[in-house]
Design a protein around this motif. Structure first.
Motif, PDB file in Angstrom:
ATOM      1  N   ILE A   1      -5.858  23.959  59.944  1.00  0.00           N
ATOM      2  CA  ILE A   1      -5.512  23.487  61.226  1.00  0.00           C
ATOM      3  C   ILE A   1      -5.693  23.926  62.594  1.00  0.00           C
ATOM      4  CG2 ILE A   1      -3.848  25.413  60.833  1.00  0.00           C
ATOM      5  CD1 ILE A   1      -1.417  23.640  60.694  1.00  0.00           C
ATOM      6  N   GLY A   2      -5.085  23.328  63.315  1.00  0.00           N
ATOM      7  CA  GLY A   2      -4.733  23.677  65.032  1.00  0.00           C
ATOM      8  C   GLY A   2      -3.789  24.032  65.591  1.00  0.00           C
ATOM      9  N   MET A   3      -2.795  24.845  65.481  1.00  0.00           N
ATOM     10  CA  MET A   3      -1.457  24.934  66.002  1.00  0.00           C
ATOM     11  C   MET A   3      -1.019  26.340  66.887  1.00  0.00           C
ATOM     12  SD  MET A   3       0.583  22.070  66.580  1.00  0.00           S
ATOM     13  CE  MET A   3       2.162  22.023  67.170  1.00  0.00           C
ATOM     14  N   GLU A   4      -0.340  25.551  68.144  1.00  0.00           N
ATOM     15  CA  GLU A   4      -0.134  27.043  68.765  1.00  0.00           C
ATOM     16  C   GLU A   4       1.946  27.361  68.630  1.00  0.00           C
ATOM     17  OE1 GLU A   4       0.888  23.168  71.515  1.00  0.00           O
ATOM     18  OE2 GLU A   4      -0.990  24.093  69.781  1.00  0.00           O
TER      19      GLU A   4
ATOM     20  N   ILE B   1       1.120  33.444  68.728  1.00  0.00           N
ATOM     21  CA  ILE B   1       0.699  33.678  67.684  1.00  0.00           C
ATOM     22  C   ILE B   1      -0.104  31.519  67.489  1.00  0.00           C
ATOM     23  CG2 ILE B   1       2.993  32.742  65.964  1.00  0.00           C
ATOM     24  CD1 ILE B   1       1.575  34.185  63.686  1.00  0.00           C
ATOM     25  N   CYS B   2      -1.580  31.702  67.041  1.00  0.00           N
ATOM     26  CA  CYS B   2      -1.182  30.493  66.561  1.00  0.00           C
ATOM     27  C   CYS B   2      -2.128  30.293  65.384  1.00  0.00           C
ATOM     28  CB  CYS B   2      -2.184  30.240  68.003  1.00  0.00           C
ATOM     29  SG  CYS B   2      -3.220  31.174  67.887  1.00  0.00           S
TER      30      CYS B   2
ATOM     31  N   GLY C   1     -17.037  24.767  66.932  1.00  0.00           N
ATOM     32  CA  GLY C   1     -15.270  24.546  66.580  1.00  0.00           C
ATOM     33  C   GLY C   1     -14.617  25.787  66.636  1.00  0.00           C
ATOM     34  N   MET C   2     -15.152  26.665  66.193  1.00  0.00           N
ATOM     35  CA  MET C   2     -13.600  27.827  65.878  1.00  0.00           C
ATOM     36  C   MET C   2     -13.316  28.918  67.099  1.00  0.00           C
ATOM     37  SD  MET C   2     -14.589  32.025  64.019  1.00  0.00           S
ATOM     38  CE  MET C   2     -15.379  32.131  65.240  1.00  0.00           C
ATOM     39  N   LEU C   3     -14.545  29.079  67.647  1.00  0.00           N
ATOM     40  CA  LEU C   3     -14.482  29.457  68.762  1.00  0.00           C
ATOM     41  C   LEU C   3     -13.825  28.611  70.434  1.00  0.00           C
ATOM     42  CD1 LEU C   3     -17.882  31.055  70.468  1.00  0.00           C
ATOM     43  CD2 LEU C   3     -16.053  31.859  69.393  1.00  0.00           C
ATOM     44  N   GLY C   4     -13.539  26.849  69.802  1.00  0.00           N
ATOM     45  CA  GLY C   4     -12.982  26.723  70.950  1.00  0.00           C
ATOM     46  C   GLY C   4     -11.613  26.006  70.539  1.00  0.00           C
ATOM     47  N   VAL C   5     -11.483  26.244  69.065  1.00  0.00           N
ATOM     48  CA  VAL C   5     -10.162  25.785  68.850  1.00  0.00           C
ATOM     49  C   VAL C   5      -9.511  27.644  69.136  1.00  0.00           C
ATOM     50  CG1 VAL C   5     -10.151  26.528  66.103  1.00  0.00           C
ATOM     51  CG2 VAL C   5      -8.265  25.038  66.701  1.00  0.00           C
ATOM     52  N   ILE C   6      -9.933  28.440  69.078  1.00  0.00           N
ATOM     53  CA  ILE C   6      -9.130  30.190  68.501  1.00  0.00           C
ATOM     54  C   ILE C   6      -9.015  29.577  70.975  1.00  0.00           C
ATOM     55  CG2 ILE C   6      -9.742  32.024  69.343  1.00  0.00           C
ATOM     56  CD1 ILE C   6     -10.949  31.928  66.323  1.00  0.00           C
ATOM     57  N   CYS C   7     -10.151  29.659  71.562  1.00  0.00           N
ATOM     58  CA  CYS C   7      -9.918  29.815  73.137  1.00  0.00           C
ATOM     59  C   CYS C   7      -8.560  28.566  72.705  1.00  0.00           C
ATOM     60  CB  CYS C   7     -11.228  29.232  73.930  1.00  0.00           C
ATOM     61  SG  CYS C   7     -10.630  29.323  75.634  1.00  0.00           S
ATOM     62  N   HIS C   8      -8.700  27.285  72.436  1.00  0.00           N
ATOM     63  CA  HIS C   8      -7.549  26.178  73.238  1.00  0.00           C
ATOM     64  C   HIS C   8      -6.833  26.782  72.507  1.00  0.00           C
ATOM     65  CE1 HIS C   8      -6.454  21.766  73.511  1.00  0.00           C
ATOM     66  NE2 HIS C   8      -5.458  22.363  73.150  1.00  0.00           N
ATOM     67  N   GLU C   9      -6.012  27.172  71.352  1.00  0.00           N
ATOM     68  CA  GLU C   9      -4.633  27.813  71.127  1.00  0.00           C
ATOM     69  C   GLU C   9      -4.009  28.517  71.917  1.00  0.00           C
ATOM     70  OE1 GLU C   9      -4.821  24.331  69.327  1.00  0.00           O
ATOM     71  OE2 GLU C   9      -3.417  25.203  69.293  1.00  0.00           O
ATOM     72  N   VAL C  10      -5.049  29.639  71.343  1.00  0.00           N
ATOM     73  CA  VAL C  10      -4.505  30.829  72.751  1.00  0.00           C
ATOM     74  C   VAL C  10      -4.003  30.309  73.632  1.00  0.00           C
ATOM     75  CG1 VAL C  10      -5.241  33.723  72.798  1.00  0.00           C
ATOM     76  CG2 VAL C  10      -5.690  32.698  71.188  1.00  0.00           C
TER      77      VAL C  10
END
Length: 792
Positions: A388-391, A395-396, A415-424
């Motif tokens: 998942i990737g959701m914000e 919390i995300c 991909g992990m770094l990007g989704v964390i940056c995006h969702e945060v």
């Protein structure tokens, strides 16, 4: 009667022609102002793009008691909502979102989904036809503050609650709802929240959209009660939350807001580590270790524990819980404030998550704050879930899981770094700058993707960003028009959702920043938009107007082209002519003419007749003055005419005539439709070069074709249009003088059972590295005494 019929026929025939003529005579210039597309400014939203003096927004406060049933995978709860009417309108009913009803068996999401079987299909498609999960809300009651039943009506994903007494401006109403629903497995059904089962029997829950939530009422939409079909996300009112979450006693909970009862739910050791984490600004502190989480996985407590959280001025609430969680945290300083960056993840997330997650959370908060405003909330969570990737506020839920042996590919890492940056980053857009996601996906996803790329490049200058380079959007921009929709398209109607809602608007903003406005001016305007609309509800017009108001740059042409059309950028140098000045000096001009004549190729017929016998070769008496006369020889008459010409010139004109220099007359054609700045690089024969930047306004009077003359003292060897690939030009073959084609590469492969790509076994680089390391160690051990084994 006959005349009336004839008149009617004539009108029927002429009316379409009149309408066509009117349409042809309307202003279609790409620089016309956006007066017709944007709403009229008023006292709520001004022409400058700022909130007006009568701007208002509603407030919704929640007190909730929620319980997770780990045996049944069910969430149940009751909530008390206090709704504050800050509008100038009297309200006789309220609308709430029931987003889980998208998971109901009879939801429109299932009904309107299109698919087909063409001889080959997936089990997931068939599962959806055979056994549809029932995940909709079950509403047990709606009551007023005195526990009297209230009338309500459920319309798919919306619930209308009727008020016994109209809600006057400036007043509030309190009411209660009790509900429950079945939590879906993300592994089977996907979605924005749900649970993930593990082989050891444990479950990781990421729970969101889990309670009836107040819809937005504002001056733009009235009630924003557009149905939730799965794609257009959520627009919600700000408010204060107090949430009591009851879970099995061996579960750990992360949630929106600050934990209120740490002494009841955390051990003394965990609280001591938490105190240390609040002072650690250079690296995360482990609060629940991997060893402790592994030990906790084997427990199966029958007891319950309630975690209490409070959050102020947030638009939503979400939580995650599991007995598998590892927890780490570090402090991020904003002046005299301390914000906690934190992560929870199962052991399956390591080593990636322990090394990177919380550090990326901290970096994202710092980087985004630079371009917008200091992060105002007390904490930010990153929760690991496989897919998942959701914000949500504070919390995300983020994917990115290494292989079972701990190795991971470059794609998995970034991909992990990007989704964390995006969702945060979504904490800023739309959790704080609270745009209407149900209508305009790009206002949160596009703006957030843009700032995400800036943040990623501040993490690593070589970071493989998603949309930070305009060339990455070219393939999408040059697709067939019937496969495209403008950015200004409602979320549910978008074609090619990812490029349209994420990449294209983000790329547009990069071009606006780097090419049209410049970073300094853009950043000031963008920061103005963010600060004006933090904790408020902006519309597209507010963004467009603020960017212009804060920069003194008329951008209507840019918004129209990039956001309201499916045009692309394809500017061509259709014609280049090189000129030098005719000095009128016969010594100069006739010498040049002779040199040109002497260097011209010789006609084949003249070559063949070169030694042929003619009358004049047989009889030289036939020759006279004109047989030896060269019209390019300088004569006395030529010199006299030149002196007369010079005497008629001013000193400035003589300087131009005698100064030499080179003039390049270039015609540009706008083949793609999008007007853009014209950037040229002139490369000269002496090895130097010069870049010329022409604003997009060169196209103001003619949107299709323009021409311009350039003067240089030096002679150009090459001219390149868009030399720094900054405009997303879809065809660079017409960007060069002299003409140069950019080749397209194709792949050659051998056929056979091995498929297109042979060897490798699909191993990622870290797996290969471990094998190489193991081989090297084995070689060293097996080597004879005094020698060394071969390392590969």
């Amino acid at each position: 009667m006959k005349n009336k019929i004839t008149l009617a026929i004539l009108m029927a025939l002429c009316f379409p022609l009149l309408m066509t003529a009117q349409q042809e005579n309307t202003n279609k210039n790409k620089f016309r102002q956006l007066y017709y597309e944007l709403p009229t400014p008023n006292s709520y939203r001004t022409a400058s793009g700022a909130p007006g003096h009568e701007y208002y927004q509603q407030k919704a406060d929640y007190v909730m008691h929620v319980e997770l049933d780990d045996e049944k995978q069910r969430v149940s709860g009751d909530e008390t909502i206090t709704y504050h009417n800050n509008s100038p309108d009297v309200l006789t009913y309220l609308w709430l979102q029931l987003d889980q009803n998208m998971r109901a068996k009879d939801s429109d999401t299932h009904k309107i989904k299109t698919d087909e079987i063409d001889g080959r299909t997936s089990f997931n498609q068939l599962k959806g036809l055979h056994d549809r999960f029932d995940g909709g809300f079950n509403i047990e009651y709606v009551k007023d503050a005195g526990d009297a039943p209230m009338g309500y009506l459920i319309n798919k994903t919306m619930m209308r609650v009727d008020l016994k007494t109209p809600l006057a401006p400036g007043s509030s109403v309190t009411f209660k709802i009790k509900w429950w629903y079945n939590v879906q497995s993300r592994m089977d059904w996907g979605g924005r929240s749900g649970y993930e089962p593990f082989d050891d029997g444990n479950i990781l829950y990421t729970i969101a959209q889990f309670f009836p939530r107040m819809a937005v009422y504002n001056d733009v939409e009235g009630w924003q009660n557009k149905q939730f079909l799965g794609r257009g996300e959520f627009t919600l009112a700000f408010g204060d939350y107090e949430v009591h979450i009851t879970v099995p006693a061996d579960f750990v909970v992360a949630a929106t807001g600050e934990l209120q009862n740490s002494k009841q739910v955390l051990t003394a050791t965990q609280r001591k580590r938490w105190d240390a984490a609040q002072k650690s600004t250079d690296k995360p502190v482990i609060i629940i270790t991997e060893e402790e989480a592994i030990a906790n996985e084997s427990s199966r407590s029958k007891d319950k524990k309630t975690w209490i959280f409070k959050a102020q001025n947030v638009r939503d609430f979400a939580f995650a819980t599991s007995r598998k969680f590892i927890w780490d945290a570090m402090a991020v300083k904003f002046g005299d404030r301390t914000v906690m960056a934190m992560s929870m993840y199962p052991k399956e997330g390591n080593p990636l998550w322990e090394k990177y997650s919380t550090r990326m959370v901290a970096h994202t908060l710092t980087s985004y704050s630079k371009y917008t405003f200091d992060y105002p909330y007390p904490l930010a969570w990153s929760i690991h879930s496989k897919w998942i990737g959701m914000e949500y506020p504070m919390i995300c839920f983020n994917g990115g899981r290494p292989e079972p042996d701990g190795t991971y590919s470059e794609r998995t890492k970034y991909g992990m770094l990007g989704v964390i940056c995006h969702e945060v980053g979504h904490n800023f857009f739309p959790m704080i700058v609270n745009s209407d996601e149900r209508q305009w996906t790009w206002m949160d996803e596009g703006l957030n993707s843009f700032v995400q790329d800036l943040a990623e490049l501040e993490w690593d200058a070589n970071y493989p960003t998603g949309s930070g380079h305009p060339t990455k959007i070219v393939d999408y921009m040059k697709m067939e028009k019937e496969k495209l929709t403008p950015i200004m398209t409602n979320s549910e109607s978008i074609l090619n959702f990812g490029p349209n809602a994420y990449s294209k608007p983000a790329t547009a903003l990069f071009i606006l920043r780097e090419t049209v406005m410049g970073p300094e001016l853009f950043d000031k305007a963008f920061k103005e938009y963010a600060t004006r609309w933090m904790f408020k509800h902006p519309s597209p017009a507010d963004f467009f107007r603020t960017m212009e108001d804060a920069s003194a740059v008329d951008l209507d042409w840019f918004w129209r082209g990039w956001f309201y059309t499916t045009d692309n950028v394809d500017i061509a140098m259709s014609e280049v002519n090189w000129f030098t000045v005719d000095t009128k000096n016969p010594e100069v001009e006739k010498a040049l003419a002779k040199a040109k004549r002497d260097n011209e190729p010789e006609y084949i017929g003249d070559i063949r007749r070169e030694n042929s016998e003619t009358v004049v070769t047989r009889d030289p008496s036939m020759l006279d003055f004109y047989n030896n006369y060269d019209e390019l020889d300088v004569t006395v008459l030529d010199e006299k005419e030149y002196k007369q010409f010079l005497s008629s010139l001013t000193d400035d004109e003589k300087q131009i005539i005698n100064g030499g220099g080179n003039y390049y007359s270039i015609k540009f054609k706008n083949l793609g439709g999008l007007v853009m700045p014209v950037i040229l690089e002139f490369k000269f024969k002496d090895g130097t070069s010069e870049v010329v930047r022409i604003p997009a306004e060169i196209w103001q009077k003619n949107n299709e074709e323009v021409s311009k003359v350039f003067y240089f003292e030096k002679e150009a060897s090459e001219i390149i249009l868009d030399p720094f690939v900054e405009t997303a030009d879809v065809d660079r073959n017409n960007n060069y003088w002299p003409k140069r084609n950019e080749p397209t590469r194709f792949e050659v492969f051998k056929g056979g059972a091995g498929g297109r790509r042979g060897g490798g076994g699909g191993k990622n680089p870290m797996q290969k590295a471990k094998e190489i390391e193991a081989m090297s160690e084995k070689g060293a051990k097996d080597a004879p005494a005094g020698g060394q084994g071969e390392k590969k």
